[in-house]
Design a protein around this motif. Sequence first.
Motif, PDB file in Angstrom:
ATOM      1  N   SER A  78       7.353 -12.555   0.419  1.00 57.80           N
ATOM      2  CA  SER A  78       6.809 -13.566  -0.492  1.00 57.80           C
ATOM      3  C   SER A  78       7.211 -14.975  -0.070  1.00 57.80           C
ATOM      4  O   SER A  78       6.805 -15.959  -0.674  1.00 57.80           O
ATOM      5  N   VAL A  88      11.655  -4.239   1.726  1.00 58.71           N
ATOM      6  CA  VAL A  88      11.314  -2.825   1.716  1.00 58.71           C
ATOM      7  C   VAL A  88      11.348  -2.308   0.281  1.00 58.71           C
ATOM      8  O   VAL A  88      12.236  -2.669  -0.486  1.00 58.71           O
ATOM      9  N   ALA A 121      10.479   5.005   1.914  1.00 62.25           N
ATOM     10  CA  ALA A 121      10.390   3.575   1.602  1.00 62.25           C
ATOM     11  C   ALA A 121       9.157   3.010   2.281  1.00 62.25           C
ATOM     12  O   ALA A 121       8.616   3.625   3.207  1.00 62.25           O
ATOM     13  N   TYR A 122       8.713   1.848   1.803  1.00 59.67           N
ATOM     14  CA  TYR A 122       7.504   1.226   2.346  1.00 59.67           C
ATOM     15  C   TYR A 122       7.756  -0.251   2.615  1.00 59.67           C
ATOM     16  O   TYR A 122       8.544  -0.878   1.912  1.00 59.67           O
ATOM     17  N   PHE A 123       7.084  -0.768   3.624  1.00 61.11           N
ATOM     18  CA  PHE A 123       7.172  -2.193   3.910  1.00 61.11           C
ATOM     19  C   PHE A 123       6.426  -2.969   2.833  1.00 61.11           C
ATOM     20  O   PHE A 123       5.325  -2.593   2.431  1.00 61.11           O
ATOM     21  N   ILE A 166       8.622   4.653   5.799  1.00 58.12           N
ATOM     22  CA  ILE A 166       9.972   4.681   6.363  1.00 58.12           C
ATOM     23  C   ILE A 166      10.603   5.999   5.933  1.00 58.12           C
ATOM     24  O   ILE A 166      10.727   6.276   4.735  1.00 58.12           O
ATOM     25  N   GLN A 199       0.832  -1.201   0.000  1.00 61.94           N
ATOM     26  CA  GLN A 199       0.000   0.000   0.000  1.00 61.94           C
ATOM     27  C   GLN A 199       0.865   1.247   0.000  1.00 61.94           C
ATOM     28  O   GLN A 199       1.955   1.258   0.544  1.00 61.94           O
ATOM     29  N   TYR A 200       0.353   2.259  -0.610  1.00 65.33           N
ATOM     30  CA  TYR A 200       1.023   3.548  -0.561  1.00 65.33           C
ATOM     31  C   TYR A 200       0.222   4.476   0.338  1.00 65.33           C
ATOM     32  O   TYR A 200      -0.990   4.585   0.210  1.00 65.33           O
ATOM     33  N   PRO A 201       0.893   5.099   1.255  1.00 69.18           N
ATOM     34  CA  PRO A 201       0.203   5.913   2.245  1.00 69.18           C
ATOM     35  C   PRO A 201      -0.089   7.317   1.720  1.00 69.18           C
ATOM     36  O   PRO A 201       0.556   7.798   0.810  1.00 69.18           O
ATOM     37  N   ASN A 202      -1.065   7.920   2.312  1.00 71.49           N
ATOM     38  CA  ASN A 202      -1.286   9.352   2.059  1.00 71.49           C
ATOM     39  C   ASN A 202      -1.806   9.982   3.334  1.00 71.49           C
ATOM     40  O   ASN A 202      -2.812  10.653   3.373  1.00 71.49           O
ATOM     41  N   GLY A 203      -1.077   9.739   4.398  1.00 68.21           N
ATOM     42  CA  GLY A 203      -1.635  10.036   5.706  1.00 68.21           C
ATOM     43  C   GLY A 203      -1.196  11.340   6.346  1.00 68.21           C
ATOM     44  O   GLY A 203      -0.591  12.181   5.704  1.00 68.21           O
ATOM     45  N   PRO A 245       1.103   7.348   9.317  1.00 63.91           N
ATOM     46  CA  PRO A 245       0.039   8.315   9.050  1.00 63.91           C
ATOM     47  C   PRO A 245      -1.337   7.675   9.245  1.00 63.91           C
ATOM     48  O   PRO A 245      -1.480   6.467   9.139  1.00 63.91           O
ATOM     49  N   LYS A 246      -2.308   8.510   9.537  1.00 66.01           N
ATOM     50  CA  LYS A 246      -3.710   8.061   9.689  1.00 66.01           C
ATOM     51  C   LYS A 246      -4.204   7.419   8.396  1.00 66.01           C
ATOM     52  O   LYS A 246      -3.981   7.940   7.308  1.00 66.01           O
ATOM     53  N   ILE A 248      12.079   0.706  -1.827  1.00 64.78           N
ATOM     54  CA  ILE A 248      12.768   1.985  -1.671  1.00 64.78           C
ATOM     55  C   ILE A 248      12.327   2.939  -2.780  1.00 64.78           C
ATOM     56  O   ILE A 248      12.351   2.583  -3.957  1.00 64.78           O
ATOM     57  N   VAL A 249      11.917   4.141  -2.385  1.00 64.86           N
ATOM     58  CA  VAL A 249      11.390   5.106  -3.355  1.00 64.86           C
ATOM     59  C   VAL A 249      12.340   6.277  -3.562  1.00 64.86           C
ATOM     60  O   VAL A 249      12.534   6.752  -4.669  1.00 64.86           O
ATOM     61  N   SER A 268      -3.425   5.081   6.489  1.00 62.80           N
ATOM     62  CA  SER A 268      -2.594   4.673   5.349  1.00 62.80           C
ATOM     63  C   SER A 268      -1.356   3.937   5.831  1.00 62.80           C
ATOM     64  O   SER A 268      -1.117   3.814   7.029  1.00 62.80           O
ATOM     65  N   ALA A 269      -0.579   3.475   4.884  1.00 61.22           N
ATOM     66  CA  ALA A 269       0.553   2.616   5.195  1.00 61.22           C
ATOM     67  C   ALA A 269       1.678   3.375   5.890  1.00 61.22           C
ATOM     68  O   ALA A 269       1.849   4.582   5.696  1.00 61.22           O
ATOM     69  N   ALA A 270       2.444   2.662   6.695  1.00 56.38           N
ATOM     70  CA  ALA A 270       3.620   3.225   7.353  1.00 56.38           C
ATOM     71  C   ALA A 270       4.640   3.676   6.304  1.00 56.38           C
ATOM     72  O   ALA A 270       4.839   2.994   5.305  1.00 56.38           O
TER      73      ALA A 270
END
Lengths: 204, 204
Positions: free
Chosen positions: A80, A56, A74-76, B71, A2-6, B64-65, A58-59, B67-69
């Motif tokens: 797999s 992870v 970066a995101y978790f 890093i 998932q990509y956050p937007n929090g 964030p609220k 990495i962005v 959404s995904a964590a």
Amino acid sequence: MQYPNGKKSSSLTKRAHLNQTDYSNRGMSLEDDINDTNTYYMAHNLAIIHKKPTPVQIVHVDYPKRSAAVIKEAYFKQASTTDYNGVYKGNYIDFEAKETKSKHSFPFRNIHQHQIDHMKQVIFQKGICFLIIRFSMYQETYLFPADKLFYYWDQQIRNGKKSIRYETVKKQGYIIPVRYQAKVDYLTVIEQCYMENGGTTNGR
Amino acid sequence: MQYPNGKKSSSLTKRAHLNQTDYSNRGMSLEDDINDTNTYYMAHNLAIIHKKPTPVQIVHVDYPKRSAAVIKEAYFKQASTTDYNGVYKGNYIDFEAKETKSKHSFPFRNIHQHQIDHMKQVIFQKGICFLIIRFSMYQETYLFPADKLFYYWDQQIRNGKKSIRYETVKKQGYIIPVRYQAKVDYLTVIEQCYMENGGTTNGR
């Protein structure tokens, strides 16, 4: 993934601290115990088993002057495979470790379908594959063979039961002895269950 | 992985773009080819081999609220093992893949002492362990057994030679066939070198 937007933020340090407090109340975590055991096995040339790094995505990375690259975004990712794998006497070893506070059953929560798929592939390739399950209330840790796990996992669809009873784990699994240096001495169990007949593989 | 201390900061996206340009000039990278091959092997139940995630030291995470964590601060760690491992017919498989643009030799640059230590441990545990070396100028890819690598690695101390000659790789290694779906078909070589006598292991 998932990509956050929090909106709000909190630090890992804070969480890590909270976790640590947890551990001090209920002893070392299963993961710590397994890592210590693996270090012991490695130091004594008994087996080479590693925990895989957390995957992870990495962005964004900064490359500051005269210092280490910093990952800034970066995101978790969902793993797999299982968490642990390695080699013991030429045999491929593969397992996932889970701890539960339940007194009655081991819940399937935190096990994902793709991990089951991976374990099935490993068994097909004649790898040695299992779960390590700790019932923390009893301080008992079991090796539960993957093929037996599949039976209960696949049954979910028919009976909707999303767990394995404690009594079943006790009966169909193998209790893992606690030793001073190998706190989760799963090699002893592997030796008994999979290595009979003087080192040739058996029961896989 | 090394810690850079360069000058400008740039984004991974930019770097990825540059790499991509590179690749289009010289064909797919060895890593891409191996990943494709592993996907093919997996889809056809031939072997289960995965690349390990890049190890990262996570320092700060935002939660964030809704959404995904994210890093927000992390650093690259040096890998303590090789990049690839898995199972083939019950056997533990472990390897590192390296590409060189040199026409004359395979340089030890980018191979670390702790990776050699890991490979020695794997061989001691009777795992199947090797390097995959691509000479990109010749578009030739070789399987080079770990025990032969150790010989040249350990010789460094005596003769200061920090590479293996192309001719040596050609003579003591095994060329890996290129196939349409298995671009680096290393299983064919494993089958020939390690699986003789009808599946019992040999030469390890």
